[in-house]
Write an enzyme that holds these catalytic residues in place. Structure first.
Site, PDB file in Angstrom:
ATOM      1  N   CYS A   2      60.651  55.186  40.913  1.00  0.00           N
ATOM      2  CA  CYS A   2      59.973  55.686  42.082  1.00  0.00           C
ATOM      3  C   CYS A   2      60.807  56.529  42.915  1.00  0.00           C
ATOM      4  CB  CYS A   2      59.301  54.597  42.967  1.00  0.00           C
ATOM      5  SG  CYS A   2      58.228  53.493  41.910  1.00  0.00           S
ATOM      6  N   ARG A  27      63.409  61.530  38.009  1.00  0.00           N
ATOM      7  CA  ARG A  27      63.535  60.270  37.898  1.00  0.00           C
ATOM      8  C   ARG A  27      62.556  59.334  37.082  1.00  0.00           C
ATOM      9  NH1 ARG A  27      66.724  58.395  42.644  1.00  0.00           N
ATOM     10  NH2 ARG A  27      65.640  56.437  42.767  1.00  0.00           N
ATOM     11  N   TRP A  75      56.548  54.679  39.755  1.00  0.00           N
ATOM     12  CA  TRP A  75      56.557  54.636  38.256  1.00  0.00           C
ATOM     13  C   TRP A  75      55.737  53.088  38.144  1.00  0.00           C
ATOM     14  CZ3 TRP A  75      59.317  50.908  35.540  1.00  0.00           C
ATOM     15  CH2 TRP A  75      59.465  51.101  34.221  1.00  0.00           C
ATOM     16  N   ASN A 100      59.497  51.555  47.112  1.00  0.00           N
ATOM     17  CA  ASN A 100      60.213  51.436  45.968  1.00  0.00           C
ATOM     18  C   ASN A 100      60.654  49.847  45.589  1.00  0.00           C
ATOM     19  OD1 ASN A 100      60.124  54.112  45.693  1.00  0.00           O
ATOM     20  ND2 ASN A 100      62.183  54.336  45.455  1.00  0.00           N
ATOM     21  N   GLY A 101      60.586  49.539  44.385  1.00  0.00           N
ATOM     22  CA  GLY A 101      61.140  48.099  44.117  1.00  0.00           C
ATOM     23  C   GLY A 101      59.955  47.303  43.884  1.00  0.00           C
ATOM     24  N   GLU A 483      74.384  55.239  20.399  1.00  0.00           N
ATOM     25  CA  GLU A 483      73.927  56.487  21.528  1.00  0.00           C
ATOM     26  C   GLU A 483      73.237  57.367  20.780  1.00  0.00           C
ATOM     27  OE1 GLU A 483      73.860  56.447  24.490  1.00  0.00           O
ATOM     28  OE2 GLU A 483      73.577  58.594  24.816  1.00  0.00           O
ATOM     29  N   LYS A 487      69.340  58.299  22.104  1.00  0.00           N
ATOM     30  CA  LYS A 487      68.782  59.571  22.142  1.00  0.00           C
ATOM     31  C   LYS A 487      67.731  60.106  21.397  1.00  0.00           C
ATOM     32  CE  LYS A 487      70.443  60.143  25.326  1.00  0.00           C
ATOM     33  NZ  LYS A 487      71.298  59.380  26.075  1.00  0.00           N
ATOM     34  N   GLU A 490      64.860  57.963  22.800  1.00  0.00           N
ATOM     35  CA  GLU A 490      64.167  58.208  24.263  1.00  0.00           C
ATOM     36  C   GLU A 490      63.517  59.608  24.141  1.00  0.00           C
ATOM     37  OE1 GLU A 490      67.606  56.847  27.293  1.00  0.00           O
ATOM     38  OE2 GLU A 490      68.196  58.395  25.777  1.00  0.00           O
ATOM     39  N   HIS A 506      74.281  43.743   4.620  1.00  0.00           N
ATOM     40  CA  HIS A 506      73.621  42.679   5.186  1.00  0.00           C
ATOM     41  C   HIS A 506      72.233  42.877   5.503  1.00  0.00           C
ATOM     42  CE1 HIS A 506      77.736  40.696   4.585  1.00  0.00           C
ATOM     43  NE2 HIS A 506      78.173  41.955   5.233  1.00  0.00           N
ATOM     44  N   LYS A 605      64.962  57.782  35.487  1.00  0.00           N
ATOM     45  CA  LYS A 605      66.517  58.089  35.499  1.00  0.00           C
ATOM     46  C   LYS A 605      67.071  57.001  36.097  1.00  0.00           C
ATOM     47  CE  LYS A 605      69.778  60.985  34.950  1.00  0.00           C
ATOM     48  NZ  LYS A 605      70.248  61.215  33.671  1.00  0.00           N
TER      49      LYS A 605
HETATM   50  C1  F1P Z   1      71.199  53.226  32.852  1.00  0.00           C
HETATM   51  C2  F1P Z   1      70.012  54.085  32.007  1.00  0.00           C
HETATM   52  C3  F1P Z   1      70.509  55.274  31.183  1.00  0.00           C
HETATM   53  C4  F1P Z   1      69.492  56.289  30.641  1.00  0.00           C
HETATM   54  C5  F1P Z   1      68.365  56.295  31.595  1.00  0.00           C
HETATM   55  C6  F1P Z   1      67.655  54.892  32.103  1.00  0.00           C
HETATM   56  O1  F1P Z   1      71.430  53.908  33.850  1.00  0.00           O
HETATM   57  O2  F1P Z   1      69.793  53.209  30.738  1.00  0.00           O
HETATM   58  O3  F1P Z   1      71.730  55.248  30.326  1.00  0.00           O
HETATM   59  O4  F1P Z   1      69.633  57.506  30.341  1.00  0.00           O
HETATM   60  O5  F1P Z   1      68.517  57.225  32.668  1.00  0.00           O
HETATM   61  O6  F1P Z   1      69.177  54.486  32.825  1.00  0.00           O
HETATM   62  P1  F1P Z   1      72.548  53.909  34.843  1.00  0.00           P
HETATM   63  O7  F1P Z   1      73.122  52.434  35.027  1.00  0.00           O
HETATM   64  O8  F1P Z   1      73.855  54.548  34.040  1.00  0.00           O
HETATM   65  O9  F1P Z   1      72.406  54.707  35.973  1.00  0.00           O
END
Ligand code: F1P
Length: 610
Positions: A2, A27, A75, A100-101, A483, A487, A490, A506, A605
């Site tokens: 958010c 975000r 969000w 937010n939260g 990773e 990606k 995601e 395994h 984000k």
């Molecule tokens: C961790 C994270 C990122 C991912 C996305 C959601 O965030 O999982 O790795 O790309 O943006 O959050 P952070 O702790 O690195 O900010």
């Protein structure tokens, strides 16, 4: 997650609020809304499901006039994404709130407010806050006092901004667990969950601390800490540069950010490494004293940052001779863990606001660690402010939700840390010299690896109709395989898993057939021959392989194996270099699939709720 923007000004603020939301779009969110106290003292609220564009289109016909307003991108946590659940939430056309939260005790609060006659229009936890403040206002002489008396009733996390239709001269804000920054203007003031939202109107910021409540008018900011004491918070001049609309020549922020990696890595190294030496001060005041005592390291992080931590474990144990554990923050924070003598706690986070990582840091502070260091990309973020030491990655604002340049610069920071600690733990001068030289070559090699883009774009065609993919690596390339898989998941929504190649027999070998692409990261290191055997195991079972290999690794392309040559690099830094082609692969697959690359569905984000 958010996003919040608020303003108290003489001029109309609708456009400022919407521009602020636009800058927070990266975000991740599912609906957006604004509420403005207009000239005749009524609340004009507009909310839309979907993008900020839908909100600004709705506002375009008749922008509500008025200098006091709040805005939000939501969000969803409690209640589906919908216009009805979008913020701001309102109590009796009087109090408007963005939040937010998560208010964890929203259910009992809701019951007691219903018993007092309040009617709820949404399924959100936030609406509780609007009614609760109105209830407290009945017995308080100001909005500030009402908020101060309401917040002790809240359990959970909040960053909130509240306005009262009957007094357009002020807004009241409160922070506990979700960041808020006050932006100082001339005869006008602002608030936001991230300074990026306010860069068009100010560069002067005050970061609220945990438990702060503040009253903001056009000409004043009064802040009270969690004990109710009046406090001053330092003013920071921001040097962040970010134009939300500027993707330059690139189609997406993610592609731009992938291509920025050579310069971000260069910037992260600049002035910090000289010959065989990493300046200890790079990690903050007092780093040298602390580093001399460190005997063990505990790394805590989430998502991509966790993968950076996993690479660092190999480096710290191999080169700096320091034992290291790495754990996902959401697990670490809820279990009792053993604290080794002289342990340094390291958190890694691009945003510096990840709720679980922050909670882990706060918990660890009670557990007898020698100290804490954060590797972070956002100056002034909660992790930076609450850690003893901080290494700032200089990646610049990262807008794409899927982390790219923040990750590679985190790895650069961790590589520098390995050298800094290695110096006190028997790492030879010759090796340190080689490592310093390898770091200096890294930007150039990253640039070279970007030259693979065209080849990878062509390759991506072969992935677009796949449902699953497997990534393989060994040693410090295993986290890079993880990773790569993350990606791909995601941004292309293809299910992908990563395995340490030695684990194939395994279990995962059972999955191999011609429909399962297998991506292998194969630098020319000690484990190359072992990895080659694993590749043969897959080939023998009809698997189709895509091998990202060192130019000297001597893989041959044929019908079932495609080799993509990656420039040769000191094997120490190979995890950083091999990340780039995997980023490009997921990007081009996502393009073919037509997904929302910069804002993938359901992701955020900055993950400020647990
Ligand atoms: C961790 C994270 C990122 C991912 C996305 C959601 O965030 O999982 O790795 O790309 O943006 O959050 P952070 O702790 O690195 O900010």
């Amino acid at each position: 997650m958010c996003g919040i923007v608020g303003a108290v000004a003489q001029r109309d603020v609708a456009e400022i609020l919407v521009e602020g939301l636009r800058r927070l779009e990266y975000r991740g969110y599912d609906s957006a809304g604004v509420a403005i106290i207009d000239g005749d003292g009524s609340l004009a609220r507009v909310r839309r499901l979907g993008k900020v564009k839908a909100l600004s289109d709705a506002l375009e016909e008749a922008f509500p006039s008025g200098g006091t307003g709040i805005a939000h991108t939501r969000w969803a946590t409690h209640g589906e994404p919908s216009e009805r659940n979008a913020h701001p939430h309102i109590s009796h056309e009087k109090i408007a709130v963005v939040h937010n939260g998560i208010i964890e005790n929203h259910a009992p609060l809701r019951q007691s407010l219903i018993a007092k006659g309040y009617r709820f229009e949404s399924e959100t936890d936030t609406e509780v806050l609007a009614h609760l403040v109105e209830e407290h206002l009945k017995t308080s002489d100001s909005l500030l006092a009402a908020v101060q008396s309401a917040v002790p009733e809240l359990e959970g996390a909040y960053g909130t901004v509240i306005i009262d239709r009957t007094d357009s001269s002020r807004m009241v804000v409160a922070r506990s667990g979700s960041p808020l920054v006050i932006g100082l203007g001339i005869g006008e003031n602002f608030v936001a969950s991230d300074q990026l939202a306010l860069l068009p109107v100010t560069r002067r910021f005050m970061f609220l601390e945990e438990g702060d409540v503040a009253e903001i008018t056009r000409k004043s900011v009064r802040i009270f800490d969690k004990t109710g004491e009046s406090v001053e918070r330092e003013i920071h001049e921001s040097n962040v540069s970010y134009d939300a609309g500027d993707k330059g020549q690139y189609r997406h922020f993610m592609l731009k950010e992938i291509h920025e990696q050579p310069s971000c890595v260069y910037g992260t190294l600049e002035g910090r490494v000289s010959g065989d030496r990493v300046l200890d001060e790079t990690f903050g005041n007092g780093a040298a004293d602390l580093f001399k005592q460190v005997q063990h390291i505990q790394i805590v992080a989430c998502g991509t940052s966790y993968h950076a931590g996993m690479v660092a474990r190999y480096w710290l144990e191999d080169f700096a001779n320091i034992s290291c554990n790495v754990e996902i923050a959401s697990e670490f924070r809820y279990r009792k863990s053993f604290v080794h003598p002289n342990s340094l706690l390291i958190t890694i986070s691009q945003s510096g606001e990840t709720a679980d990582t922050l909670a882990a840091l706060r918990m660890a502070k009670q557990q007898g660690y020698l100290g804490s260091l954060t590797i972070c990309n956002v100056a002034g973020s909660s992790l930076v402010r609450e850690s003893d030491l901080a290494f700032m990655t200089r990646a610049g604002a990262e807008i794409g939700v899927a982390s790219t340049k923040a990750f590679t610069t985190q790895l650069v920071g961790l590589a520098m840390l390995t050298m800094a600690l290695g110096k006190y733990n028997g790492l030879s001068g010759t090796r340190l010299q080689q490592m310093g030289a390898a770091l200096q070559q890294l930007p150039g090699l990253l640039e070279e690896s970007l030259g693979l883009a065209e080849q990878i774009e062509a390759l991506a065609e072969e992935f677009a109709d796949k449902q699953h993919a497997l990534f393989l690596g060994r040693g410090d390339q295993y986290p890079i395989a993880m990773e790569g898989a993350l990606k791909l998941k995601e941004i292309s929504y293809i299910h992908a898993e990563a395995y340490a190649a030695g684990e194939l027999k395994h279990g995962p070998l059972a999955l191999i057939d011609a429909e399962m692409p297998i991506i292998v990261v194969a630098p020319n290191n000690d484990l190359l021959e072992k990895l080659k055997s694993n590749v043969e195991e897959v080939r023998a079972r009809g698997g189709i392989l895509y091998v990202f290999a060192d130019t000297n690794a001597q893989f041959q392309s044929d019908d079932t194996l495609r080799v993509i040559n990656v420039p040769h690099i000191d094997h120490w830094l190979a995890p950083i270099l091999y990340t780039v082609p995997l980023q490009l692969l997921s990007y081009y697959v996502a393009i073919i699939k037509g997904t929302d690359v910069d804002q993938p569905r359901n992701l955020a984000k900055s993950v400020t709720v647990e």
